[in-house]
Design a protein around this motif. Structure first.
Motif, PDB file in Angstrom:
ATOM      1  N   ILE A 140       0.834  -1.199   0.000  1.00 53.65           N
ATOM      2  CA  ILE A 140       0.000   0.000   0.000  1.00 53.65           C
ATOM      3  C   ILE A 140       0.871   1.251   0.000  1.00 53.65           C
ATOM      4  CG2 ILE A 140      -1.762   1.283   1.267  1.00 53.65           C
ATOM      5  CD1 ILE A 140      -2.811  -1.465   2.241  1.00 53.65           C
ATOM      6  N   GLU A 141       2.013   1.206   0.690  1.00 54.75           N
ATOM      7  CA  GLU A 141       2.927   2.357   0.680  1.00 54.75           C
ATOM      8  C   GLU A 141       3.342   2.704  -0.739  1.00 54.75           C
ATOM      9  OE1 GLU A 141       4.904   1.706   5.100  1.00 54.75           O
ATOM     10  OE2 GLU A 141       6.025   1.095   3.321  1.00 54.75           O
ATOM     11  N   GLY A 142       3.627   1.704  -1.556  1.00 57.17           N
ATOM     12  CA  GLY A 142       3.991   1.958  -2.954  1.00 57.17           C
ATOM     13  C   GLY A 142       2.879   2.662  -3.697  1.00 57.17           C
ATOM     14  N   MET A 143       1.631   2.254  -3.454  1.00 61.63           N
ATOM     15  CA  MET A 143       0.483   2.915  -4.091  1.00 61.63           C
ATOM     16  C   MET A 143       0.351   4.357  -3.622  1.00 61.63           C
ATOM     17  SD  MET A 143      -2.485   0.050  -3.836  1.00 61.63           S
ATOM     18  CE  MET A 143      -2.065  -1.669  -3.948  1.00 61.63           C
ATOM     19  N   VAL A 144       0.580   4.581  -2.326  1.00 67.46           N
ATOM     20  CA  VAL A 144       0.477   5.935  -1.770  1.00 67.46           C
ATOM     21  C   VAL A 144       1.563   6.826  -2.366  1.00 67.46           C
ATOM     22  CG1 VAL A 144       0.643   7.322   0.331  1.00 67.46           C
ATOM     23  CG2 VAL A 144      -0.655   5.175   0.358  1.00 67.46           C
ATOM     24  N   VAL A 145       2.778   6.311  -2.482  1.00 67.30           N
ATOM     25  CA  VAL A 145       3.873   7.082  -3.083  1.00 67.30           C
ATOM     26  C   VAL A 145       3.483   7.532  -4.494  1.00 67.30           C
ATOM     27  CG1 VAL A 145       6.221   6.906  -4.017  1.00 67.30           C
ATOM     28  CG2 VAL A 145       5.743   6.132  -1.695  1.00 67.30           C
ATOM     29  N   ASP A 146       2.925   6.620  -5.291  1.00 68.79           N
ATOM     30  CA  ASP A 146       2.500   6.970  -6.652  1.00 68.79           C
ATOM     31  C   ASP A 146       1.437   8.067  -6.637  1.00 68.79           C
ATOM     32  OD1 ASP A 146       4.231   5.080  -7.676  1.00 68.79           O
ATOM     33  OD2 ASP A 146       2.676   3.550  -7.979  1.00 68.79           O
ATOM     34  N   GLN A 147       0.473   7.961  -5.734  1.00 69.70           N
ATOM     35  CA  GLN A 147      -0.602   8.951  -5.664  1.00 69.70           C
ATOM     36  C   GLN A 147      -0.085  10.314  -5.199  1.00 69.70           C
ATOM     37  OE1 GLN A 147      -3.731   8.654  -6.884  1.00 69.70           O
ATOM     38  NE2 GLN A 147      -2.830   6.765  -7.641  1.00 69.70           N
ATOM     39  N   VAL A 148       0.823  10.309  -4.230  1.00 70.50           N
ATOM     40  CA  VAL A 148       1.383  11.577  -3.743  1.00 70.50           C
ATOM     41  C   VAL A 148       2.166  12.260  -4.869  1.00 70.50           C
ATOM     42  CG1 VAL A 148       3.032  12.609  -2.124  1.00 70.50           C
ATOM     43  CG2 VAL A 148       1.383  10.910  -1.313  1.00 70.50           C
ATOM     44  N   ARG A 149       2.908  11.506  -5.646  1.00 74.58           N
ATOM     45  CA  ARG A 149       3.631  12.095  -6.784  1.00 74.58           C
ATOM     46  C   ARG A 149       2.652  12.717  -7.783  1.00 74.58           C
ATOM     47  NH1 ARG A 149       7.773   7.373  -7.017  1.00 74.58           N
ATOM     48  NH2 ARG A 149       9.481   8.280  -5.842  1.00 74.58           N
ATOM     49  N   LYS A 150       1.530  12.060  -8.036  1.00 74.44           N
ATOM     50  CA  LYS A 150       0.521  12.609  -8.947  1.00 74.44           C
ATOM     51  C   LYS A 150      -0.065  13.904  -8.396  1.00 74.44           C
ATOM     52  CE  LYS A 150      -0.778   8.264 -11.094  1.00 74.44           C
ATOM     53  NZ  LYS A 150      -1.786   7.216 -11.239  1.00 74.44           N
ATOM     54  N   ILE A 151      -0.264  13.961  -7.087  1.00 75.48           N
ATOM     55  CA  ILE A 151      -0.766  15.195  -6.462  1.00 75.48           C
ATOM     56  C   ILE A 151       0.209  16.333  -6.701  1.00 75.48           C
ATOM     57  CG2 ILE A 151      -1.195  16.318  -4.236  1.00 75.48           C
ATOM     58  CD1 ILE A 151      -2.401  13.592  -3.323  1.00 75.48           C
ATOM     59  N   PHE A 152       1.509  16.070  -6.537  1.00 80.28           N
ATOM     60  CA  PHE A 152       2.509  17.118  -6.730  1.00 80.28           C
ATOM     61  C   PHE A 152       2.590  17.558  -8.191  1.00 80.28           C
ATOM     62  CE2 PHE A 152       4.289  15.316  -2.682  1.00 80.28           C
ATOM     63  CZ  PHE A 152       3.852  16.372  -1.902  1.00 80.28           C
ATOM     64  N   GLU A 153       2.378  16.647  -9.115  1.00 76.90           N
ATOM     65  CA  GLU A 153       2.328  17.026 -10.534  1.00 76.90           C
ATOM     66  C   GLU A 153       1.133  17.934 -10.804  1.00 76.90           C
ATOM     67  OE1 GLU A 153       2.298  13.390 -12.790  1.00 76.90           O
ATOM     68  OE2 GLU A 153       4.291  12.813 -12.084  1.00 76.90           O
ATOM     69  N   THR A 154      -0.004  17.596 -10.228  1.00 75.93           N
ATOM     70  CA  THR A 154      -1.201  18.425 -10.370  1.00 75.93           C
ATOM     71  C   THR A 154      -0.973  19.798  -9.741  1.00 75.93           C
ATOM     72  OG1 THR A 154      -2.602  16.466 -10.336  1.00 75.93           O
ATOM     73  CG2 THR A 154      -3.671  18.559  -9.859  1.00 75.93           C
ATOM     74  N   ASP A 155      -0.300  19.820  -8.589  1.00 75.94           N
ATOM     75  CA  ASP A 155       0.019  21.088  -7.932  1.00 75.94           C
ATOM     76  C   ASP A 155       0.868  21.977  -8.831  1.00 75.94           C
ATOM     77  OD1 ASP A 155      -1.306  20.246  -5.671  1.00 75.94           O
ATOM     78  OD2 ASP A 155       0.500  19.954  -4.464  1.00 75.94           O
ATOM     79  N   GLN A 156       1.852  21.380  -9.491  1.00 73.46           N
ATOM     80  CA  GLN A 156       2.734  22.157 -10.363  1.00 73.46           C
ATOM     81  C   GLN A 156       1.918  22.836 -11.460  1.00 73.46           C
ATOM     82  OE1 GLN A 156       5.843  19.939 -12.301  1.00 73.46           O
ATOM     83  NE2 GLN A 156       6.695  21.762 -13.260  1.00 73.46           N
ATOM     84  N   GLU A 157       1.033  22.093 -12.094  1.00 66.64           N
ATOM     85  CA  GLU A 157       0.176  22.663 -13.148  1.00 66.64           C
ATOM     86  C   GLU A 157      -0.696  23.778 -12.584  1.00 66.64           C
ATOM     87  OE1 GLU A 157      -2.012  19.361 -14.747  1.00 66.64           O
ATOM     88  OE2 GLU A 157      -0.178  18.296 -15.293  1.00 66.64           O
ATOM     89  N   ALA A 158      -1.269  23.556 -11.405  1.00 70.24           N
ATOM     90  CA  ALA A 158      -2.155  24.543 -10.797  1.00 70.24           C
ATOM     91  C   ALA A 158      -1.405  25.832 -10.456  1.00 70.24           C
ATOM     92  CB  ALA A 158      -2.818  23.971  -9.552  1.00 70.24           C
ATOM     93  N   VAL A 159      -0.187  25.701  -9.946  1.00 66.81           N
ATOM     94  CA  VAL A 159       0.620  26.875  -9.602  1.00 66.81           C
ATOM     95  C   VAL A 159       0.941  27.673 -10.863  1.00 66.81           C
ATOM     96  CG1 VAL A 159       2.904  27.635  -8.808  1.00 66.81           C
ATOM     97  CG2 VAL A 159       1.590  25.980  -7.471  1.00 66.81           C
ATOM     98  N   GLU A 160       1.386  27.003 -11.910  1.00 69.11           N
ATOM     99  CA  GLU A 160       1.742  27.698 -13.158  1.00 69.11           C
ATOM    100  C   GLU A 160       0.520  28.417 -13.729  1.00 69.11           C
ATOM    101  OE1 GLU A 160       4.707  27.678 -15.141  1.00 69.11           O
ATOM    102  OE2 GLU A 160       5.941  26.174 -14.143  1.00 69.11           O
ATOM    103  N   GLU A 161      -0.629  27.733 -13.774  1.00 69.10           N
ATOM    104  CA  GLU A 161      -1.841  28.345 -14.315  1.00 69.10           C
ATOM    105  C   GLU A 161      -2.312  29.516 -13.477  1.00 69.10           C
ATOM    106  OE1 GLU A 161      -4.837  25.284 -14.741  1.00 69.10           O
ATOM    107  OE2 GLU A 161      -3.582  24.120 -16.108  1.00 69.10           O
ATOM    108  N   TRP A 162      -2.337  29.344 -12.165  1.00 65.32           N
ATOM    109  CA  TRP A 162      -2.835  30.405 -11.282  1.00 65.32           C
ATOM    110  C   TRP A 162      -1.914  31.627 -11.340  1.00 65.32           C
ATOM    111  CZ3 TRP A 162      -2.182  33.528  -7.039  1.00 65.32           C
ATOM    112  CH2 TRP A 162      -3.335  34.030  -6.451  1.00 65.32           C
ATOM    113  N   ALA A 163      -0.611  31.389 -11.326  1.00 64.63           N
ATOM    114  CA  ALA A 163       0.349  32.499 -11.384  1.00 64.63           C
ATOM    115  C   ALA A 163       0.199  33.271 -12.687  1.00 64.63           C
ATOM    116  CB  ALA A 163       1.769  31.991 -11.226  1.00 64.63           C
TER     117      ALA A 163
END
Length: 167
Positions: A140-163
Motif C-alpha cells: 500500500i505504501e507503494g500505491m500511496v507514493v505513486d498517488q502523492v507524486r501525482k498530487i505534486f504534478e497536479t500542484d505544479q500545473e495549478a501553480v503555473e496556471e494560477w500564477a
C-alpha cells in the motif's frame, strides 16, 4: 516500515513567484472551490507575510480503489493534506507537507525546498510514507507514493496556471 518519497518539480517561474502563489490564500481558496464537487474542503488557512499554514480535507470515493485497500478501510476514507511555507530568503524557501487519513492508517511527512535556477525554479520534496498495516503495508505504501507524486504534478500545473492568470 516506511517508504521514502522524493520528487522534483521544475517551474518556468522564479522561486519568488511560485512561493507567492503557494502562500496566497486566494490560490488555496480557488483550488478548494474547484474541488468542492469532489468533497474537497478547506479546514485551516493561516497566513502571514510570506508564510502559510493550510490544510485541505477530501472524502475519497473508494469505488475506484484496489480491493486490497478497500478491504482495510474502516468507515469513510478522508485525506487531510497540510502544507507550511516559510518566507523566501536569498532566492529560496523551505516548507513542509503532511498527509493523514481516516479509515486506514496512512501518514506522509516531508519537507520542500524551492530554489531559483536558470530560467525558473525547482521545488524538491522528500519525505516518508508509512502505512501501519501488517503484511501488506509495504504494498500500500507503494500505491500511496505513486498517488502523492501525482498530487505534486497536479500542484505544479495549478501553480503555473494560477500564477499566469493572477500576475
Amino acid at each position: 516500515m516506511s517508504r521514502r518519497i522524493e520528487f522534483t518539480a521544475n517551474y518556468s517561474l522564479p522561486a519568488e513567484v511560485v512561493h507567492r502563489t503557494l502562500t496566497a490564500p486566494a490560490f488555496w481558496n480557488d483550488r478548494v472551490a474547484k474541488g468542492a464537487d469532489s468533497g474537497v474542503t478547506l479546514t485551516r488557512l493561516e497566513s502571514g507575510p510570506g508564510t502559510i499554514d493550510v490544510a485541505v480535507n477530501q472524502v475519497v470515493d473508494t469505488s475506484a480503489l484496489p480491493s486490497i485497500v478497500t478491504k482495510l478501510i474502516k468507515g469513510d476514507l478522508a485525506i487531510l493534506r497540510s502544507e507550511n511555507w516559510s518566507p523566501v530568503a536569498g532566492g529560496s524557501a523551505a516548507g513542509s507537507f503532511a498527509v493523514d487519513t481516516t479509515g486506514i492508517p496512512v501518514t506522509v511527512r516531508g519537507t520542500y525546498t524551492l530554489t531559483d535556477v536558470d530560467g525558473g525554479s525547482t521545488l524538491t520534496g522528500a519525505g516518508e510514507v508509512d502505512v501501519n498495516v501488517k503484511l501488506i503495508g509495504g504494498t500500500i505504501e507503494g500505491m500511496v507514493v505513486d498517488q502523492v507524486r501525482k498530487i505534486f504534478e497536479t500542484d505544479q500545473e495549478a501553480v503555473e496556471e494560477w500564477a499566469a492568470a493572477n500576475a
